[in-house]
Every structure is written in structure tokens, then in C-alpha cells.
Design an enzyme around this catalytic site. Structure first.
Site, PDB file in Angstrom:
ATOM      1  N   GLY A  65       6.480  49.064  44.491  1.00  0.00           N
ATOM      2  CA  GLY A  65       7.914  49.137  44.224  1.00  0.00           C
ATOM      3  C   GLY A  65       8.509  47.758  44.002  1.00  0.00           C
ATOM      4  O   GLY A  65       7.815  46.852  43.506  1.00  0.00           O
ATOM      5  N   ASP A 114      12.203  55.908  46.184  1.00  0.00           N
ATOM      6  CA  ASP A 114      13.605  55.476  46.051  1.00  0.00           C
ATOM      7  C   ASP A 114      14.095  55.494  44.590  1.00  0.00           C
ATOM      8  O   ASP A 114      15.299  55.490  44.356  1.00  0.00           O
ATOM      9  CB  ASP A 114      13.772  54.049  46.603  1.00  0.00           C
ATOM     10  CG  ASP A 114      13.317  53.931  48.041  1.00  0.00           C
ATOM     11  OD1 ASP A 114      13.294  54.958  48.737  1.00  0.00           O
ATOM     12  OD2 ASP A 114      12.973  52.816  48.468  1.00  0.00           O
TER      13      ASP A 114
HETATM   14  O1  F6P Z   1      10.808  52.325  49.964  1.00  0.00           O
HETATM   15  C1  F6P Z   1      10.415  53.546  50.451  1.00  0.00           C
HETATM   16  C2  F6P Z   1      10.996  53.801  51.815  1.00  0.00           C
HETATM   17  O2  F6P Z   1      10.532  55.040  52.277  1.00  0.00           O
HETATM   18  C3  F6P Z   1      12.521  53.729  51.881  1.00  0.00           C
HETATM   19  O3  F6P Z   1      13.124  54.907  51.404  1.00  0.00           O
HETATM   20  C4  F6P Z   1      12.735  53.463  53.340  1.00  0.00           C
HETATM   21  O4  F6P Z   1      13.961  52.796  53.543  1.00  0.00           O
HETATM   22  C5  F6P Z   1      11.584  52.577  53.684  1.00  0.00           C
HETATM   23  O5  F6P Z   1      10.580  52.811  52.732  1.00  0.00           O
HETATM   24  C6  F6P Z   1      10.999  52.817  55.054  1.00  0.00           C
HETATM   25  O6  F6P Z   1      10.071  51.830  55.298  1.00  0.00           O
HETATM   26  P1  F6P Z   1       8.962  51.849  56.427  1.00  0.00           P
HETATM   27  O7  F6P Z   1       7.896  52.804  55.987  1.00  0.00           O
HETATM   28  O8  F6P Z   1       8.480  50.451  56.488  1.00  0.00           O
HETATM   29  O9  F6P Z   1       9.619  52.339  57.675  1.00  0.00           O
END
Ligand code: F6P
Length: 352
Positions: A106, A131
Site C-alpha cells: 500500500g 483502504d
Molecule cells: O491499511 C490497512 C489497515 O487495515 C487499516 O485499515 C488499518 O488502519 C490498519 O491497517 C491496521 O493496522 P495494523 O494491522 O497494524 O493494526
């Protein structure tokens, strides 16, 4: 190849698409998979992959290579042992005599990918994230699967909300943008949709709830993006906002909105957070096809020896987007976008 950042559905389908396309045209190919994203490239953790590694993975969620987050802002800093991470990545690339590195990721991942391109490596990227916030492509894979899951959560909440006559909030992922919440909210028939791009006024939200009650509706459903923000907070400087957050007693924005609704209306409010479920499970059919198409185009780029591109999707066509145009840019929902106007015309409140 490597997969970096938060995982999502269809990463495996995309890698399979790359490999199948190349192997269809040539037997003379060696494929290395770096494990756990950029960490694998930095520390030389990889495995050689054969066609059998890509068999049966079209429908499999997650990533067969594992993933991790290596923040771009620390990429130029030496690690705990003084290792220069960028230099280490270059050395491993040259040691293995790679022709090209295929990177699936991403926003953050694309910044590092572009840096490696600037450092002289041959890079091709594929846009993954639930996202859908990557600039240069109308859609990222993982997004449609996550929309399905978040919609299903709202659908499930609908029946219980109706029975109990409560206000329900479903908090949807999406980081700093509202694509996922907007789409799942519309698909699930949410009455109020709050997204980061349209700061909300709590009084407008309670007005919308009251309006529904006056019309005889016993319940209201809000789809709230994890990054949603009040008008008041949006007006603060970054520093002021950070300071204010230090004393914030709520685990997330939905709980804050819930407490305020309860206080202002006296209605019973419940919060549901599907969280990482939205990134999990099998890719939906759309994402399987979509990721296979993008992967196939990445395979074609490799066969042509064309590097420095992200394979994207614009106006229903698979396209090659120069990596330098993509890196560091966020694609957010415009408050003036037709989908927002259509949602408003349907009677959905954005709390603005
Ligand atoms: O970027 C994808 C995502 O799932 C976002 O929607 C969310 O804010 C973030 O990653 C969560 O991150 P992590 O898996 O590090 O908690």
C-alpha cells in the site's frame, strides 16, 4: 517478490497471476520470495519458489510470504546493530542477481519501493490494501473483499437494531480515508455515514437520529470510519490534536460518538468493531479476478523488461503508472464526489 504492510485478501491471487503469466511464456525463470516484507530483503530471508508454491492459492487469504511493517520514515536509519537497511536491500538484490523485484503493498510500501527504484533497482509494484487509498489506481485489491465483510457486519446489526430499537454504530477500517465506510455503509443501508474527509457535527447526527424517530423508525445505524473526526477536532493544529488525544478516554472514535449520542438523546447506543476481520478470509470473486489481472500485467511487464511501474486500474482498464507519480500520494474521498452527493440524495446523513 515480497508482500509488505498490512495484509489483505487476494495477495496470493496477485502473485499467482504474475508467476503463471511468466511461466506460461518461459521455463527459464527463477523466483525468490522474500519473507515478511522488506525485512526479508534487508536480512536476506528468502526462499526459492516453484510453480507448485502457487498452486491452490487463488482463493487463499493472507500471504504465503508473510508480511510486516517497516516504516518508510525509519528506512534511512540504521537498525539496532548499525545495519544500513537500504544498502542491505541493494546488496541482497545484487547478490541474488535479480532482474526485478515485484513488490505488493500500500502507501508506505510504495514510498520505499520508489526509493529502491531511485537507487537503481528494477521495481514493479502491485496495489494492495483494503483502504483503497492508493493514488494512481481507481481500485486496490482487497478493497472489494473488505467491503463485503463490513457490509455483512452492518447487515447482521440491522436485524438486532430493529428488534431492540437501539442506535448502533459499526466502526469500519480504512485508515485515514473513507472509501471502505462509504461503500459498506451504502451497501448495508446505514442511515449515517461518518468519514474522515467530511468532519462531523454531533448535533447534525442527533438531528438525523431524531428525524428518523419522528418518522417512526425505532433504530438508526451509523457506519463510522475509524479515522472519522469531529469538526471541532479537525479545526485543531496537528500538535493541539495530539495533545487533546492524550486525555481522550475513548478507545476509538465510535465510542466517543456513542457516548455523545447517548448523552444528548438518552437513547441506548451500542458499538460493534469488526476490526481485522475486514482484512481476513478468502478474497471475494471480484478480487480474485482483479488481482489476477493486475498480476498478469505485472508478468507481462517483466517479460518486456519494463520496470518502474505500478500496475493500476483506471476507467475500467489495467494501466501502467510510473512509480514516481504514485509514491507519497493519498487518494481520499472528495466531499464533492458524485457518490457522496448521491448518498446524501438518498437521505444518508454525513453529520455535516
Ligand atoms: O491499511 C490497512 C489497515 O487495515 C487499516 O485499515 C488499518 O488502519 C490498519 O491497517 C491496521 O493496522 P495494523 O494491522 O497494524 O493494526
Amino acid at each position: 517478490m515480497l508482500t509488505s504492510g498490512g495484509d489483505c485478501q487476494a495477495l496470493n491471487a496477485a502473485m499467482r497471476g504474475v508467476v503463471k503469466t511468466i511461466m506460461n511464456c518461459s521455463d527459464d525463470v527463477e523466483i525468490y520470495g522474500f519473507l515478511e516484507g522488506y525485512k526479508g530483503l534487508i536480512y536476506g530471508k528468502f526462499k526459492m519458489l516453484t510453480s507448485s508454491d502457487f498452486s491452490g492459492i487463488l482463493t487463499k487469504g493472507g500471504t504465503i510470504l508473510g508480511s510486516s511493517r517497516v516504516p518508510f520514515k525509519t528506512i534511512r536509519e540504521p537498525d539496532a546493530n548499525g545495519l544500513d537497511k537500504v544498502e542491505a536491500m541493494k546488496q541482497n538484490y545484487y547478490k541474488l542477481q535479480l532482474d526485478c523485484l515485484v513488490i505488493l503493498g500500500g502507501n508506505g510500501t510504495h514510498k520505499t519501493a520508489n526509493l529502491l527504484r531511485e537507487e537503481g533497482l528494477n521495481i514493479i509494484t502491485l496495489p494492495k490494501t483494503i483502504d483503497n487509498d492508493l493514488w494512481g489506481t481507481d481500485m486496490t485489491f482487497g478493497f472489494q473483499s473488505a467491503v463485503d465483510i463490513a457490509t455483512n457486519a452492518i447487515d447482521c446489526i440491522h436485524t438486532t437494531a430493529e428488534s431492540h430499537g437501539r442506535v448502533f454504530i459499526v466502526e469500519v477500517m480504512g485508515h485515514k480515508v473513507g472509501w471502505l465506510t462509504l461503500n459498506a455503509g451504502m451497501a448495508g443501508g446505514a442511515d449515517v455515514i461518518l468519514i474522515p474527509e467530511i468532519p462531523y457535527d454531533i448535533d447534525k447526527i442527533t438531528e438525523a437520529i431524531q428525524k428518523r424517530a419522528d418518522r417512526g423508525s425505532r433504530f438508526t445505524i451509523l457506519a463510522v470510519a475509524e479515522g472519522a473526526i469531529s469538526k471541532e477536532d479537525a479545526a485543531l493544529s496537528k500538535k493541539e490534536y495530539r495533545e487533546k488525544q492524550k486525555n481522550n478516554p475513548y478507545p476509538s472514535v465510535s465510542y466517543e460518538v456513542a457516548a455523545k449520542i447517548q448523552e444528548k438523546t438518552g437513547m441506548e447506543v451500542r458499538v460493534t468493531v469488526p476490526g481485522h476481520m475486514q482484512r481476513g478470509g478468502s478474497p471475494c470473486p471480484y478480487d480474485r479476478v482483479f488481482a489476477s489481472r493486475l498480476g498478469s500485467e505485472a508478468g507481462r511487464l517483466i517479460l518486456e523488461g519494463q520496470y518502474g511501474f505500478m500496475v493500476g486500474y483506471r476507467n475500467r482498464e489495467v494501466v501502467r503508472v510510473p512509480l514516481e507519480d504514485v509514491a507519497g500520494k493519498l487518494k481520499s474521498v472528495s466531499p464533492d464526489a458524485s457518490i457522496v452527493q448521491e448518498a446524501k440524495a438518498l437521505g444518508i446523513s454525513f453529520g455535516d
